[in-house]
Design a protein around this motif. Structure first.
Motif, mmCIF file in Angstrom:
data_model
loop_
_atom_site.group_PDB
_atom_site.id
_atom_site.type_symbol
_atom_site.label_atom_id
_atom_site.label_comp_id
_atom_site.label_asym_id
_atom_site.label_seq_id
_atom_site.Cartn_x
_atom_site.Cartn_y
_atom_site.Cartn_z
ATOM 1 N N PRO A 109 0.846 -1.245 0.026
ATOM 2 C CA PRO A 109 0.117 -0.049 -0.060
ATOM 3 C C PRO A 109 0.894 1.319 0.081
ATOM 4 O O PRO A 109 2.010 1.214 0.314
ATOM 5 C CB PRO A 109 -0.775 -0.257 1.228
ATOM 6 N N LEU A 110 0.325 2.289 -0.539
ATOM 7 C CA LEU A 110 0.916 3.597 -0.459
ATOM 8 C C LEU A 110 1.119 3.863 0.992
ATOM 9 O O LEU A 110 0.043 4.025 1.901
ATOM 10 C CB LEU A 110 0.149 4.726 -1.059
ATOM 11 N N PRO A 111 2.231 4.301 1.539
ATOM 12 C CA PRO A 111 2.512 4.559 2.910
ATOM 13 C C PRO A 111 1.556 5.839 3.404
ATOM 14 O O PRO A 111 1.779 6.902 2.946
ATOM 15 C CB PRO A 111 4.033 4.871 3.085
ATOM 16 N N ILE A 112 1.006 5.597 4.641
ATOM 17 C CA ILE A 112 0.167 6.710 5.100
ATOM 18 C C ILE A 112 0.555 6.753 6.662
ATOM 19 O O ILE A 112 0.611 5.473 7.406
ATOM 20 C CB ILE A 112 -1.377 6.665 5.085
ATOM 21 N N TRP A 113 1.311 7.763 7.024
ATOM 22 C CA TRP A 113 1.575 7.986 8.637
ATOM 23 C C TRP A 113 0.677 8.909 9.240
ATOM 24 O O TRP A 113 -0.176 9.548 8.541
ATOM 25 C CB TRP A 113 2.843 8.764 8.605
ATOM 26 N N ILE A 114 0.560 8.860 10.607
ATOM 27 C CA ILE A 114 -0.229 9.952 11.356
ATOM 28 C C ILE A 114 0.738 11.002 12.132
ATOM 29 O O ILE A 114 1.574 10.400 12.662
ATOM 30 C CB ILE A 114 -0.956 9.036 12.409
ATOM 31 N N GLY A 115 0.508 12.133 11.918
ATOM 32 C CA GLY A 115 1.202 13.178 12.565
ATOM 33 C C GLY A 115 0.420 13.551 13.781
ATOM 34 O O GLY A 115 -0.733 13.662 13.637
ATOM 35 N N SER A 116 1.116 13.623 14.901
ATOM 36 C CA SER A 116 0.668 14.071 15.976
ATOM 37 C C SER A 116 1.417 15.143 16.884
ATOM 38 O O SER A 116 2.713 14.893 16.916
ATOM 39 C CB SER A 116 0.350 12.810 17.036
ATOM 40 N N GLY A 117 0.724 15.836 17.282
ATOM 41 C CA GLY A 117 1.456 16.960 18.557
ATOM 42 C C GLY A 117 1.711 16.213 19.632
ATOM 43 O O GLY A 117 2.183 16.910 20.763
ATOM 44 N N GLY A 118 1.326 14.824 20.209
ATOM 45 C CA GLY A 118 1.454 14.442 21.299
ATOM 46 C C GLY A 118 0.197 14.208 21.957
ATOM 47 O O GLY A 118 0.167 13.869 23.214
#
Length: 349
Positions: free
Chosen positions: A172-181
């Motif tokens: 799959p096309l890589p999907i990351w989750i961005g989080s500020g914490g």
């Protein structure tokens, strides 16, 4: 251990002259920075989406695509895509297109966004902030898994057995989750088995270790192989041949941006004392000579569990040649030291 760069393609006033670079010039400079990052052996370059005058990259996929044919190995990612105010179909299509142009080097870093300009711009209500992200992430992950899609939700018209094109090279096309914490976002990423990116831009980076453990517990509980889930950090910093030069060059541009954002968000004044405290070994600024920065990254890997480090440089407007020099030092001097030391450490674990 992956090492890379992130940028918001800043067009803030020069802190020394007050001059404001054009969006067009800064965009062209960033393409040069991506090319150099590839040449010096860095692993990833991220471009963040914003919709305001002082950041020029409202379309990260287009910026990354401009550099893709001129690079060979570096991975190209948003940092982040503000998914809550975007159409997931267009996001997927844009990054599938980038994936084709780069022959399988595209990634999506999806986030809710700490900047809110895109919500009124695209007609979304901030009261739906959480609901929008949850629903649109669900659609994006559906698109990731299948060429033909059937989906329905509250905030977007339904899709009935439609093909989504072009198809990416990666599956799959890589999907990351961005989080500020945020605890909820960390648990969500783990439960979904998605790679996690933490914005570590204040306080003590080691304070993020419990969040990484929480993420891993959520992933394990959901049945995912935790050993295959990378965790990245996005951290401000700058590198020069000696630490004092790095500190002096990076301070004024950083102070200017932090105080503008501080007035918008109710933060206190960003002083040189605050800055110098953040440059300490336990602080969140990665500013110094190559050895200083390398040791701080190694410390982050050993004590927090970060497997990808992205240096955000610059924060405010700096001369292009200074940014290029910092990228070269990161690739040629910092990254080899970090990789060697981390490899030795991991062999003993």
């Amino acid at each position: 251990m992956e090492i890379g760069i992130s940028t918001f393609v800043e067009t803030t006033p020069d802190p020394h002259t007050g001059e404001v670079i054009s969006h067009a010039q800064r965009l062209r400079e960033v393409v040069e920075e991506i090319i150099l990052a590839d040449q010096v052996g860095l692993d990833v370059f991220g471009v963040g989406e914003h919709h305001r005058e002082d950041f020029a990259a409202s379309s990260p996929a287009v910026v990354l695509a401009a550099a893709a044919p001129q690079t060979k190995h570096i991975r190209l990612t948003s940092a982040v895509t503000v998914l809550s105010s975007a159409d997931p179909v267009r996001v997927f299509q844009d990054f599938a297109t980038l994936d084709g142009i780069s022959n399988g080097r595209a990634e999506i870093m999806a986030g809710r966004g700490s900047f809110i300009e895109s919500f009124p711009l695209f007609g979304y209500n901030l009261q739906d902030y959480e609901e929008l992200f949850d629903e649109k992430l669900d659609l994006l992950l559906t698109l990731q898994k299948s060429e033909k899609v059937t989906w329905s939700g509250k905030h977007r018209p339904a899709i009935h057995n439609r093909g989504i094109y072009p198809r990416p090279v990666q599956y799959p096309l890589p999907i990351w989750i961005g989080s500020g914490g945020n605890t909820q976002s960390v648990i969500r990423a783990g439960a979904l088995g998605l790679p996690l990116v933490l914005a570590i831009i204040g306080g003590r980076p080691t304070q993020f270790a419990p969040l990484v453990q929480l993420y891993k517990r959520a992933a394990a509980k959901a049945g995912h192989d935790v050993s295959k889930l990378p965790v990245a950090s996005h951290s401000h910093g700058f590198i020069a041949k000696d630490t004092e030069t790095a500190a002096d060059k990076f301070f004024l541009p950083t102070q200017q941006v932090m105080n503008v954002l501080g007035r918008e968000r109710g933060w206190g004044h960003y002083s040189r004392a605050s800055y110098d405290a953040a440059r300490s070994f336990e602080g969140a600024l990665y500013v110094g000579d190559p050895e200083t920065v390398a040791q701080k990254i190694i410390h982050l890997r050993k004590n927090v569990g970060i497997t990808r480090f992205m240096l955000h440089v610059p924060v405010g407007t700096m001369p292009h040649e200074e940014v290029m020099s910092a990228i070269e030092l990161l690739g040629r001097e910092v990254a080899p030291r970090v990789r060697e030391e981390v490899a030795k450490w991991e062999a003993t674990q």
